[in-house]
Scaffold this active site. Structure first.
Site, PDB file in Angstrom:
ATOM      1  N   THR A 218       0.756  -1.217   0.138  1.00 32.18           N
ATOM      2  CA  THR A 218      -0.066   0.113   0.083  1.00 32.18           C
ATOM      3  C   THR A 218       0.835   1.229   0.041  1.00 32.18           C
ATOM      4  O   THR A 218       0.824   2.157  -0.747  1.00 32.18           O
ATOM      5  CB  THR A 218      -0.675   0.097   1.322  1.00 32.18           C
ATOM      6  OG1 THR A 218      -1.741  -1.304   1.260  1.00 32.18           O
ATOM      7  CG2 THR A 218      -1.723   1.257   1.353  1.00 32.18           C
TER       8      THR A 218
ATOM      9  N   GLN B 150       0.660 -10.144  -5.499  1.00 31.84           N
ATOM     10  CA  GLN B 150       0.436 -11.482  -5.490  1.00 31.84           C
ATOM     11  C   GLN B 150       1.478 -12.405  -6.369  1.00 31.84           C
ATOM     12  O   GLN B 150       0.907 -13.669  -6.492  1.00 31.84           O
ATOM     13  CB  GLN B 150      -1.121 -11.521  -6.170  1.00 31.84           C
ATOM     14  CG  GLN B 150      -2.179 -10.924  -5.219  1.00 31.84           C
ATOM     15  CD  GLN B 150      -2.483 -11.504  -3.836  1.00 31.84           C
ATOM     16  OE1 GLN B 150      -1.975 -12.708  -3.673  1.00 31.84           O
ATOM     17  NE2 GLN B 150      -2.976 -10.817  -2.852  1.00 31.84           N
TER      18      GLN B 150
ATOM     19  N   THR C 144      12.688   4.911  11.382  1.00 37.13           N
ATOM     20  CA  THR C 144      13.671   4.044  11.986  1.00 37.13           C
ATOM     21  C   THR C 144      13.372   2.679  11.542  1.00 37.13           C
ATOM     22  O   THR C 144      12.077   2.484  11.138  1.00 37.13           O
ATOM     23  CB  THR C 144      13.523   4.034  13.503  1.00 37.13           C
ATOM     24  OG1 THR C 144      13.850   5.273  13.998  1.00 37.13           O
ATOM     25  CG2 THR C 144      14.312   2.793  14.133  1.00 37.13           C
TER      26      THR C 144
ATOM     27  N   CYS D 208      -9.501  -6.933   2.223  1.00 42.31           N
ATOM     28  CA  CYS D 208      -9.391  -5.409   2.408  1.00 42.31           C
ATOM     29  C   CYS D 208     -11.106  -4.781   2.389  1.00 42.31           C
ATOM     30  O   CYS D 208     -11.376  -3.854   2.742  1.00 42.31           O
ATOM     31  CB  CYS D 208      -8.338  -4.479   1.601  1.00 42.31           C
ATOM     32  SG  CYS D 208      -7.096  -5.984   0.973  1.00 42.31           S
TER      33      CYS D 208
HETATM   34  N1  PMP Z   1      -1.899  -4.726  -3.806  1.00 41.31           N
HETATM   35  C1  PMP Z   1      -2.130  -6.112  -4.005  1.00 41.31           C
HETATM   36  C2  PMP Z   1      -2.632  -6.753  -5.407  1.00 41.31           C
HETATM   37  C3  PMP Z   1      -2.867  -6.699  -2.641  1.00 41.31           C
HETATM   38  O1  PMP Z   1      -3.454  -7.944  -2.831  1.00 41.31           O
HETATM   39  C4  PMP Z   1      -2.527  -6.252  -1.450  1.00 41.31           C
HETATM   40  C5  PMP Z   1      -3.139  -7.014  -0.190  1.00 41.31           C
HETATM   41  N2  PMP Z   1      -4.318  -7.469  -0.261  1.00 41.31           N
HETATM   42  C6  PMP Z   1      -2.064  -5.003  -1.232  1.00 41.31           C
HETATM   43  C7  PMP Z   1      -1.805  -4.240  -2.491  1.00 41.31           C
HETATM   44  C8  PMP Z   1      -1.805  -4.297  -0.244  1.00 41.31           C
HETATM   45  O2  PMP Z   1      -0.825  -4.988   0.664  1.00 41.31           O
HETATM   46  P1  PMP Z   1      -0.497  -4.380   2.039  1.00 41.31           P
HETATM   47  O3  PMP Z   1      -2.052  -4.401   2.865  1.00 41.31           O
HETATM   48  O4  PMP Z   1       0.242  -5.488   2.709  1.00 41.31           O
HETATM   49  O5  PMP Z   1      -0.072  -2.936   2.129  1.00 41.31           O
END
Ligand code: PMP
Length: 366
Positions: A74, A166, A222, A308
């Site tokens: 993210t 993925q 950090t 999510c």
């Molecule tokens: N991109 C993709 C394709 C994901 O599948 C995910 C997690 N579901 C994310 C981004 C986000 O990853 P994170 O929550 O570890 O930041």
């Protein structure tokens, strides 16, 4: 809860016990700040350096300096999008574009940056011959598993990014056409809250998070040493084991597909080029969430979409982009496989799912 019955590996994977063992010394004894010059700091930085090398090797980066550690995909996506928005100077290749199948961790920053959405027909992305400053195309979709080819956009794009969350640690690939790639450790048996951004030329990038000289001044804060070490350990394990895991996953997927054949009115989503790790199935006139809850009661973890967004009742933007009719869309579930599943647990999952679907249909519960 049996780990082999956990079939939601696209949301997160179990942490490999070998990863935990490598992390522990960095919590118990080598807990120094990696920026300090004394012995404690040097110990910590040694762990970070080794992890950077292991991640670089796994993703085929030419040099470890091309890996910047972040809190996860993210942040990596937000970072690269923010940089693209600020750097898009309106030259011959101008404008930002992303695919409509991206994760919300790309779609939301893209919308705020004013990026356009590439048009699509079924699972095909259009606009390959248009010129852009920055394009982002995910490598594997997290909901339906479809594999996309960001390289198709190389010729007319100045900077090309791919969300490889993925893919990393699960499928083989090259970084050849890419300038940037995002990933998260917790999708390949590492800890949560740690990930990275591959940057072909670190000179091009500017910081997103300000406030320190860490990561060559590119990312303040950090360093999360235990997390980084954990991701490095997960990368080293994946380097040795991803091919074996992939072969087993293909078998487990086939076992589930065979077991659900007696179901009526269902379809497999994602098209022909699909990651074997993600199996998206739609059951006509049923409710995906009801199936997920029923399966949970039988001890299985699956999901009705991306974790999510699974607490939201909005229909999936991916299935909506595919113009799936509502009575199919609502009956969609995602089974995502991983290294801790077994052929036996895949067979029982498939059987339980088939019985659950039959029971719900007999009861008329949709
Ligand atoms: N991109 C993709 C394709 C994901 O599948 C995910 C997690 N579901 C994310 C981004 C986000 O990853 P994170 O929550 O570890 O930041």
């Amino acid at each position: 809860m049996k780990p082999e019955n956990y079939f939601d590996n696209a949301a997160t994977t179990p942490v490999d016990p070998r990863v935990i063992r490598e992390m522990l010394p960095f919590l118990e004894t080598n807990w120094g700040n990696a920026s300090s010059i004394h012995g404690w700091g040097r110990e910590a930085m040694h762990g970070v350096d080794q992890a950077r090398q292991r991640v670089a090797t796994l993703i085929h980066a030419a040099d470890p300096s091309q890996i910047a550690f972040t809190s996860g995909a993210t942040e990596s996506n937000n970072w690269v999008l923010d940089w693209a928005r600020r750097s898009n100077a309106g030259g011959p290749q101008s404008g930002l574009a992303v695919s409509p199948f991206e994760h919300s961790a790309m779609l939301e920053p893209a919308a705020r940056a004013g990026a356009e959405m590439l048009e699509s027909r079924d699972l095909m992305l259009l606009g390959k011959s248009d010129s852009y400053f920055f394009v982002s195309i995910m490598a594997v979709n997290n909901e339906i598993g479809t594999e996309f080819e960001p390289g198709d956009f190389r010729d007319n794009t100045e900077f090309l990014h791919s969300d490889k969350t993925q893919v990393v640690g699960k499928l083989g690939y090259g970084l050849d056409p890419l300038d940037f790639a995002s990933f998260s450790a917790h999708k390949f048996y590492g800890p949560k809250g740690i990930g990275g951004l591959y940057v072909r030329d670190p000179q091009t990038l500017s910081p997103f998070i300000l406030g320190g000289e860490q990561e060559g001044g590119l990312r303040g804060g950090t360093l999360n040493v235990p997390g980084i070490v954990g991701m490095g350990a997960a990368a080293a394990i994946a380097q040795d084991e991803w091919q074996g895991n992939l072969a087993e996953t293909q078998e487990m997927r086939a076992i589930v597909l065979e077991a659900i054949r007696p179901c009526s009115d269902y379809q497999i989503n994602g098209g022909e080029n699909v990651s074997p790790y993600i199996l998206s199935v739609s059951f006509k006139d049923l409710e995906g969430e009801t199936i997920v809850i029923e399966m949970d009661q039988q001890g299985f973890a699956i999901s009705s979409g991306a974790a999510c967004s699974s607490r939201s009742t909005d229909p999936s933007h991916v299935l909506t982009a595919l113009k799936m009719p509502t009575n199919w869309l609502r009956g969609t579930i995602r089974i995502s496989l991983g290294a801790f599943n077994t052929r036996e647990s895949a067979a029982v999952l498939g059987k339980s799912l088939t019985e659950t679907v039959k029971r719900l249909r007999n009861l008329g519960i949709t």
